[in-house]
Design a protein around this motif. Structure first.
Motif, mmCIF file in Angstrom:
data_model
loop_
_atom_site.group_PDB
_atom_site.id
_atom_site.type_symbol
_atom_site.label_atom_id
_atom_site.label_comp_id
_atom_site.label_asym_id
_atom_site.label_seq_id
_atom_site.Cartn_x
_atom_site.Cartn_y
_atom_site.Cartn_z
ATOM 1 N N SER A 173 0.842 -1.192 0.000
ATOM 2 C CA SER A 173 0.000 0.000 0.000
ATOM 3 C C SER A 173 0.879 1.244 0.000
ATOM 4 O O SER A 173 1.934 1.281 0.635
ATOM 5 C CB SER A 173 -0.961 0.013 1.192
ATOM 6 N N TRP A 175 0.390 5.425 0.458
ATOM 7 C CA TRP A 175 -0.491 6.516 0.838
ATOM 8 C C TRP A 175 0.262 7.840 0.700
ATOM 9 O O TRP A 175 1.319 8.021 1.297
ATOM 10 C CB TRP A 175 -0.986 6.336 2.270
ATOM 11 N N THR A 188 -4.354 10.309 -0.911
ATOM 12 C CA THR A 188 -4.656 9.327 -1.949
ATOM 13 C C THR A 188 -3.924 8.035 -1.624
ATOM 14 O O THR A 188 -2.796 8.054 -1.121
ATOM 15 C CB THR A 188 -4.233 9.817 -3.345
ATOM 16 N N GLY A 189 -4.568 6.921 -1.910
ATOM 17 C CA GLY A 189 -3.968 5.633 -1.577
ATOM 18 C C GLY A 189 -4.159 4.595 -2.666
ATOM 19 O O GLY A 189 -5.123 4.641 -3.433
ATOM 20 N N ASN A 190 -3.224 3.676 -2.727
ATOM 21 C CA ASN A 190 -3.308 2.540 -3.639
ATOM 22 C C ASN A 190 -2.923 1.279 -2.872
ATOM 23 O O ASN A 190 -1.888 1.246 -2.214
ATOM 24 C CB ASN A 190 -2.382 2.733 -4.845
ATOM 25 N N ARG A 192 -2.439 -2.911 -3.269
ATOM 26 C CA ARG A 192 -2.319 -4.052 -4.173
ATOM 27 C C ARG A 192 -2.006 -5.301 -3.359
ATOM 28 O O ARG A 192 -1.144 -5.291 -2.490
ATOM 29 C CB ARG A 192 -1.212 -3.804 -5.205
ATOM 30 N N ASN A 208 -6.257 -4.320 -7.044
ATOM 31 C CA ASN A 208 -5.690 -2.988 -7.229
ATOM 32 C C ASN A 208 -6.770 -1.993 -6.842
ATOM 33 O O ASN A 208 -7.719 -1.767 -7.591
ATOM 34 C CB ASN A 208 -5.246 -2.785 -8.679
ATOM 35 N N ASN A 210 -7.912 1.822 -5.352
ATOM 36 C CA ASN A 210 -7.517 3.226 -5.217
ATOM 37 C C ASN A 210 -8.571 3.986 -4.425
ATOM 38 O O ASN A 210 -9.774 3.733 -4.559
ATOM 39 C CB ASN A 210 -7.354 3.872 -6.592
ATOM 40 N N LYS A 211 -8.114 4.919 -3.614
ATOM 41 C CA LYS A 211 -9.027 5.696 -2.781
ATOM 42 C C LYS A 211 -8.458 7.090 -2.540
ATOM 43 O O LYS A 211 -7.233 7.265 -2.479
ATOM 44 C CB LYS A 211 -9.248 4.979 -1.436
ATOM 45 N N ALA A 212 -9.335 8.066 -2.402
ATOM 46 C CA ALA A 212 -8.916 9.436 -2.085
ATOM 47 C C ALA A 212 -9.825 9.994 -1.001
ATOM 48 O O ALA A 212 -11.023 9.665 -0.944
ATOM 49 C CB ALA A 212 -8.971 10.313 -3.327
#
Length: 283
Positions: A173, A175, A188-190, A192, A208, A210-212
Motif C-alpha cells: 500500500s 499513501w 490518496t492511496g493505492n 495491491r 488494485n 484506489n481511494k482518495a
C-alpha cells in the motif's frame, strides 16, 4: 517467427508478473525456455530493478535493526535508495538482491522543510505497521511537488512466503498526503494484493484498489494522527469488501463451476451403486 524485441517483451512479461517470493524460480524457468542467456542477461538489470521496486521488497538496514523498502519513491539513481529513518542512502544490487554499500544522507537527498511532517508521519506509520502488519516494513518519504506543496508518501509492504504449503502472498500500500502548511490535506492511496496458491493447480488473487479522501490539516503531530486514522478506516473498509466478495463467490461463482446434479438430474444412491450402468461397465 517472433523478433528479438517480441521475445524480450514476452520474457519481461513473465518475469514482471512473477508471484511474490517466486521471482528467481520464474527466472530459472524462463532461462530454460529461452535457451539464450545472452539475451536474458542483457535485459536482466532493468527487469530485476522494475520487479523489485514495484514489489517494494524489504531489506535489512546495514547500520540498524530496522528494515527499509526498495521503492521508486526513494530511488535516487545509480542503484541508490533513501533510508530516511536511518539517515542514510543504500546502494542496492538488484541482480544479487542485496545491499552492497551505504552512505550518509547528503543535503540534497531530502527536503528539509518537509522533515518535521515526514518524521511525524514516520512515527505513526511504525505504530500502524506494528499493530496491523506483523511481517511488514514501512518507509516514509518527504518532498515538495511542482506547486510547492508538501508531499509525504508512506509505503507499506508485508509478505508471507509459505512454499511448503504451496502459497505465497504480499500486501503493498502507498499513501500520499499532499498539503500546504496546515491547510487541508489530500490523501490518496493505492492497495495491491497478490496471493498465489499452487498445490495441484494455479490460482492467484490480484487486487488494485484506489481511494482518495480529504483530511483536516494541522501541525505535524495532529495531521499525521488524522491521516493514519483515515488510513485505518479505508483499509478496514477494503478488508470488509474482500470478505464480502469471497462470500459472494462461494455462493455464486464457484457453484457455477460445477454441476449441482449429475447429467441424470438425480442424486446418486450409493447403496445401489452396483446397479448403475457405469459401475457395471467398470467391472
Amino acid at each position: 517467427m517472433a523478433s528479438e524485441d517480441d521475445i524480450v517483451q514476452i520474457v519481461n512479461g513473465f518475469l514482471l508478473n512473477a508471484p511474490p517470493g517466486e521471482f528467481m524460480e520464474v527466472v530459472t524457468d524462463v532461462r530454460g525456455l529461452l535457451k539464450n542467456d545472452a539475451l536474458l542477461n542483457e535485459t536482466a538489470p532493468a527487469t530485476f530493478r522494475e520487479y523489485n521496486t514495484e514489489q517494494m521488497i524489504k531489506v535489512a538496514s546495514p547500520t540498524g535493526k530496522h528494515q527499509v523498502l526498495i521503492t521508486k519513491y526513494g530511488e535516487l539513481g545509480n542503484g541508490e535508495y533513501l533510508d530516511p529513518y536511518g539517515k542514510q542512502v543504500l546502494t542496492f544490487d538488484h541482480i544479487k538482491g542485496e545491499v552492497t554499500n551505504h552512505r550518509a544522507l547528503g543535503s540534497g537527498d531530502i527536503t528539509q522543510e518537509v522533515e518535521p511532517y515526514r518524521k511525524a508521519f514516520e512515527a505513526e506509520a511504525f505504530k500502524y505497521q506494528n499493530e496491523h502488519y506483523e511481517n511488514g516494513a514501512t518507509t516514509v518519504y518527504g518532498s515538495k511537488n511542482s506547486d510547492g506543496a508538501f508531499v509525504v508518501t508512506t509505503c507499506i509492504s508485508s509478505s508471507i512466503f509459505n512454499p511448503q504449503n504451496y502459497w505465497n502472498g504480499r500486501w503493498r500500500s502507498v499513501w500520499t498526503a499532499t498539503f500546504s502548511g496546515s491547510g487541508e490535506c489530500e490523501l490518496t492511496g493505492n492497495i495491491r494484493i497478490n496471493v498465489h496458491y499452487y498445490e495441484d493447480g494455479n490460482v492467484q488473487l490480484n487486487t488494485n484498489f484506489n481511494k482518495a479522501k480529504k483530511v483536516p490539516g494541522g501541525d505535524p503531530a495532529k495531521l499525521s494522527a488524522a491521516v493514519f486514522k483515515t488510513i485505518l478506516t479505508l483499509e478496514s473498509e477494503f478488508h470488509t469488501s474482500l470478505e464480502k466478495s469471497y462470500r459472494k463467490m462461494g455462493d455464486t461463482t464457484f457453484k457455477a463451476l460445477r454441476r449441482a446434479l449429475p447429467v441424470t438430474r438425480a442424486k446418486i444412491d450409493w447403496n445401489k451403486i452396483s446397479s448403475y450402468k457405469l459401475a457395471a461397465d467398470m467391472k
